[in-house]
Scaffold this active site. Structure first.
Site: not given
Ligand code: PGA
Length: 247
Positions: A8, A10, A92, A94, A162, A168, A207
């Protein structure tokens, strides 16, 4: 089942970043798992062209619940499919946080995705506060029940679990915590899609890095990963694909 390494990107990446695809395909020309990258929508066509003839699939990060109409700035699932996407990430954390997306909205978007022939990657996950007060399983159960549309099958649905606090941050749950959540989700999914639950991919996200991928992929009911930051560079994503191929 064939496992899935999904990236992803983003809100990152321009055409210059598509060099990564060339490097990824050089490192992993024939992986033993499915391989997907979800760039910003502006790059779906160009990445699809860069991936042509390879095993890399391209996906989107969101879609509207309607197939067309007066919705300035939004993108409909059939448009994403037309641009080359085969998958779309939905719900997601976010988007749930930044845009207030509810389970009902995610479910409607997932229905639209399935109608357009896309695979819906439905995201779930608890916040740190919810984990701290012992609500993790209740929260993800409610998200799962509310976000998975009728008509979902093992072929057109992927679940990505997640933990919000792991995204992140460089922090991950313990292996026992991941195993508990994924085992719970597998059983819960059976109440929604019946026997298809056994074949529906359950991804871990948050992560995932080259250094922790193998131990996470060795867990039961972890059928791949949704990878954010470590999907932007071939030198990070290729070893994750390799670890999943070997799992
Ligand atoms: P990350 O993000 O691997 O940077 O922690 C995962 C995600 O949001 O899908």
């Amino acid at each position: 089942m064939r496992k899935l390494a999904a990236g992803n990107w983003k809100m990152n990446g321009t055409r210059a970043g598509l060099d990564m695809v060339t490097a990824l395909l050089a490192a992993q020309p024939n992986p033993g798992c499915d391989m997907l990258l979800c760039p910003p929508a502006t790059l779906i066509s160009a990445m699809t062209a860069a991936a042509r003839g390879s095993r890399l699939m391209v996906g989107a990060q969101d879609c509207h619940a309607k197939p067309s109409g007066a919705h300035t700035g939004d993108l409909a699932a059939p448009m994403l499919a037309d641009a080359g996407a085969t998958h779309v990430i939905l719900g997601h954390s976010e988007r749930r946080a930044d845009h207030g997306e509810t389970d009902d909205q995610v479910c409607a978007k997932a229905e639209a995705a399935l109608a357009a022939g896309l695979v819906a990657i439905v995201c779930l996950g608890e916040t740190e506060d919810q984990r701290d007060v012992g609500q993790t399983l209740d929260v993800i159960a409610a998200q799962l029940d509310g976000s998975v549309p009728a008509g979902a099958t093992a072929a057109n649905l992927v679940i990505a679990c997640e933990p919000v606090w792991a995204i992140g941050t460089g922090r991950t749950p313990t292996l026992a915590q991941i195993a508990e959540v994924h085992g719970f989700l597998r059983a819960r999914l059976a109440t929604l899609v019946g026997v298809a639950a056994a074949e529906t991919r359950l991804l871990y996200g948050g992560s995932v890095k080259p250094g922790n991928a193998a131990e996470i992929f060795a867990l039961p009911h972890v059928d791949g990963a949704l990878v954010g930051g470590a999907s932007l560079k071939a030198e990070d994503f290729a070893p994750i694909v390799a670890a999943l191929s070997a799992a």
